[in-house]
Structure formats: C-alpha cells, structure tokens
Design a protein around this motif. Sequence first.
Motif, PDB file in Angstrom:
ATOM      1  N   ALA A  15       0.837  -1.208   0.000  1.00 28.29           N
ATOM      2  CA  ALA A  15       0.000   0.000   0.000  1.00 28.29           C
ATOM      3  C   ALA A  15       0.870   1.254   0.000  1.00 28.29           C
ATOM      4  N   ALA A  16       1.984   1.207   0.730  1.00 27.08           N
ATOM      5  CA  ALA A  16       2.893   2.363   0.752  1.00 27.08           C
ATOM      6  C   ALA A  16       3.417   2.649  -0.654  1.00 27.08           C
ATOM      7  N   VAL A  17       3.768   1.606  -1.381  1.00 28.30           N
ATOM      8  CA  VAL A  17       4.279   1.778  -2.741  1.00 28.30           C
ATOM      9  C   VAL A  17       3.165   2.248  -3.671  1.00 28.30           C
ATOM     10  N   TRP A  18       1.997   1.597  -3.607  1.00 26.78           N
ATOM     11  CA  TRP A  18       0.882   1.930  -4.506  1.00 26.78           C
ATOM     12  C   TRP A  18       0.373   3.356  -4.252  1.00 26.78           C
ATOM     13  N   VAL A  19       0.030   3.638  -3.014  1.00 25.00           N
ATOM     14  CA  VAL A  19      -0.522   4.960  -2.689  1.00 25.00           C
ATOM     15  C   VAL A  19       0.559   6.024  -2.814  1.00 25.00           C
ATOM     16  N   GLY A  20       1.739   5.731  -2.301  1.00 24.45           N
ATOM     17  CA  GLY A  20       2.833   6.696  -2.376  1.00 24.45           C
ATOM     18  C   GLY A  20       3.211   7.047  -3.803  1.00 24.45           C
ATOM     19  N   GLY A  21       3.259   6.056  -4.663  1.00 22.18           N
ATOM     20  CA  GLY A  21       3.579   6.304  -6.066  1.00 22.18           C
ATOM     21  C   GLY A  21       2.544   7.183  -6.745  1.00 22.18           C
ATOM     22  N   HIS A  22       1.277   6.916  -6.445  1.00 25.90           N
ATOM     23  CA  HIS A  22       0.217   7.730  -7.055  1.00 25.90           C
ATOM     24  C   HIS A  22       0.180   9.141  -6.478  1.00 25.90           C
ATOM     25  N   LEU A  23       0.467   9.278  -5.198  1.00 29.81           N
ATOM     26  CA  LEU A  23       0.547  10.625  -4.620  1.00 29.81           C
ATOM     27  C   LEU A  23       1.715  11.397  -5.222  1.00 29.81           C
ATOM     28  N   LEU A  24       2.846  10.740  -5.396  1.00 29.14           N
ATOM     29  CA  LEU A  24       4.007  11.378  -6.016  1.00 29.14           C
ATOM     30  C   LEU A  24       3.668  11.841  -7.431  1.00 29.14           C
ATOM     31  N   LYS A  92     -14.025  -1.709  -0.625  1.00 29.59           N
ATOM     32  CA  LYS A  92     -12.699  -1.757  -1.227  1.00 29.59           C
ATOM     33  C   LYS A  92     -12.717  -2.552  -2.532  1.00 29.59           C
ATOM     34  N   LEU A  93     -13.511  -3.599  -2.617  1.00 29.92           N
ATOM     35  CA  LEU A  93     -13.630  -4.355  -3.868  1.00 29.92           C
ATOM     36  C   LEU A  93     -14.281  -3.508  -4.963  1.00 29.92           C
ATOM     37  N   ILE A  94     -15.273  -2.726  -4.608  1.00 27.46           N
ATOM     38  CA  ILE A  94     -15.907  -1.815  -5.575  1.00 27.46           C
ATOM     39  C   ILE A  94     -14.888  -0.786  -6.057  1.00 27.46           C
ATOM     40  N   LEU A  95     -14.117  -0.242  -5.128  1.00 26.67           N
ATOM     41  CA  LEU A  95     -13.090   0.740  -5.502  1.00 26.67           C
ATOM     42  C   LEU A  95     -11.993   0.104  -6.357  1.00 26.67           C
ATOM     43  N   LEU A  96     -11.662  -1.152  -6.079  1.00 33.54           N
ATOM     44  CA  LEU A  96     -10.696  -1.870  -6.910  1.00 33.54           C
ATOM     45  C   LEU A  96     -11.232  -2.007  -8.335  1.00 33.54           C
ATOM     46  N   PHE A  97     -12.503  -2.324  -8.473  1.00 37.56           N
ATOM     47  CA  PHE A  97     -13.144  -2.421  -9.790  1.00 37.56           C
ATOM     48  C   PHE A  97     -13.067  -1.068 -10.514  1.00 37.56           C
ATOM     49  N   LEU A  98     -13.321   0.017  -9.802  1.00 36.92           N
ATOM     50  CA  LEU A  98     -13.222   1.347 -10.404  1.00 36.92           C
ATOM     51  C   LEU A  98     -11.782   1.651 -10.836  1.00 36.92           C
ATOM     52  N   THR A  99     -10.812   1.182 -10.055  1.00 39.99           N
ATOM     53  CA  THR A  99      -9.402   1.340 -10.424  1.00 39.99           C
ATOM     54  C   THR A  99      -9.116   0.616 -11.729  1.00 39.99           C
ATOM     55  N   PHE A 100      -9.663  -0.601 -11.878  1.00 37.24           N
ATOM     56  CA  PHE A 100      -9.475  -1.350 -13.119  1.00 37.24           C
ATOM     57  C   PHE A 100     -10.108  -0.621 -14.302  1.00 37.24           C
ATOM     58  N   ILE A 101     -11.266  -0.035 -14.093  1.00 35.22           N
ATOM     59  CA  ILE A 101     -11.907   0.728 -15.170  1.00 35.22           C
ATOM     60  C   ILE A 101     -11.015   1.898 -15.586  1.00 35.22           C
ATOM     61  N   CYS A 102     -10.461   2.598 -14.597  1.00 32.39           N
ATOM     62  CA  CYS A 102      -9.544   3.704 -14.903  1.00 32.39           C
ATOM     63  C   CYS A 102      -8.323   3.204 -15.666  1.00 32.39           C
ATOM     64  N   ALA A 103      -7.781   2.065 -15.253  1.00 28.66           N
ATOM     65  CA  ALA A 103      -6.597   1.513 -15.917  1.00 28.66           C
ATOM     66  C   ALA A 103      -6.903   1.137 -17.362  1.00 28.66           C
ATOM     67  N   ILE A 104      -8.055   0.546 -17.592  1.00 31.67           N
ATOM     68  CA  ILE A 104      -8.448   0.170 -18.953  1.00 31.67           C
ATOM     69  C   ILE A 104      -8.610   1.416 -19.825  1.00 31.67           C
ATOM     70  N   THR A 131      -7.158   9.314  -5.675  1.00 32.62           N
ATOM     71  CA  THR A 131      -8.230   9.487  -4.685  1.00 32.62           C
ATOM     72  C   THR A 131      -8.771   8.137  -4.231  1.00 32.62           C
ATOM     73  N   ILE A 132      -8.951   7.227  -5.169  1.00 29.66           N
ATOM     74  CA  ILE A 132      -9.416   5.874  -4.826  1.00 29.66           C
ATOM     75  C   ILE A 132      -8.403   5.189  -3.921  1.00 29.66           C
ATOM     76  N   ALA A 133      -7.126   5.297  -4.249  1.00 32.24           N
ATOM     77  CA  ALA A 133      -6.082   4.645  -3.453  1.00 32.24           C
ATOM     78  C   ALA A 133      -6.062   5.167  -2.020  1.00 32.24           C
ATOM     79  N   VAL A 134      -6.141   6.480  -1.867  1.00 31.66           N
ATOM     80  CA  VAL A 134      -6.149   7.072  -0.520  1.00 31.66           C
ATOM     81  C   VAL A 134      -7.419   6.649   0.229  1.00 31.66           C
ATOM     82  N   THR A 135      -8.539   6.622  -0.450  1.00 33.76           N
ATOM     83  CA  THR A 135      -9.790   6.192   0.176  1.00 33.76           C
ATOM     84  C   THR A 135      -9.682   4.747   0.662  1.00 33.76           C
ATOM     85  N   MET A 136      -9.086   3.884  -0.155  1.00 30.62           N
ATOM     86  CA  MET A 136      -8.907   2.486   0.248  1.00 30.62           C
ATOM     87  C   MET A 136      -8.000   2.376   1.470  1.00 30.62           C
ATOM     88  N   LEU A 137      -6.963   3.207   1.513  1.00 29.05           N
ATOM     89  CA  LEU A 137      -6.060   3.217   2.662  1.00 29.05           C
ATOM     90  C   LEU A 137      -6.820   3.607   3.933  1.00 29.05           C
TER      91      LEU A 137
END
Length: 148
Positions: A15-24, A92-104, A131-137
Amino acid sequence: MTLHHFVLILHLLAAAVWVGGHLLLAICYLPTALKKKDPQIILNFEKKYEALGMSSLVILIATGIWMAYDFGVTFETWFSFSSGIEKVVSIKLILLFLTFICAICAQFFVLPNLNETNIHRMAVIIISVTTIAVTMLVLGSTIRYGGL
C-alpha cells in the motif's frame, strides 16, 4: 509474529508503494506536466513506476483477500454489507473495480493518443486513481476498530 501479522505487513508495504507512487505522480509530476503541457513527463514516470506499481497492486489484492478470509469475510459474503469489516471489504472491492476501469481507459483510450491537447484526460484518471487509493487506505485503517 502470526501469519496474519506477516500478511498485514506485506499489505501495508504494498500500500505504501501503490498509494505513495500515485501521490508522487499526482502532487509532483502531474502539475509540472500540465503546466508545461508535456505528456512525456507522465509517460516517463509511468514507464519507471509501472512494474513496481503493478507488483504492489497484485500483492495488495492477494493479501487483502487473504486477510478478508482471516476475518471471516469469504467470497460468499462479499457485497452483503452485513458487518463492519464486510462493509469495508465490499467497498474496497468496488473501488478496486473502479481502479481497473480507470486503468483500462488509460491503457486503451488515453495513453496511446496522449498529447499536449488531451493531457487533461490523463490528469482526470491520475487524480481519480489517487483518490481511490487514498480512500482504500483510510477504509483499511478502520479494520482495527471493526470496520464501518
């Protein structure tokens, strides 16, 4: 140290890598890219971060599901919103799905045609995923108190 505690540590490191990378990306690189209208700044960051970020996401998914099962939230109870922890897992699963939609959207529609005139589309995706990543955290932090 229990196995659950070890899995939690792996989850927190990922989570530190995922959220931190996106915040950076959102705080340091995106404003510069928008100001200069230079999509290469975003593309260079993505190129360097992608392998580490995707590895972190895979670890987050695996350890998150593992810990959910440890708390008794199994596949059969996902999205029933019956307990505090189950609510957190489901959201968190719903937010993960939204993350996948953003990635696609990013991979197939925005990044292949990214240029100085449509860089704002990528900015929307970057801000959304961050925003999704921070919300999941934040949601994950509520597990300690029994969830929502």
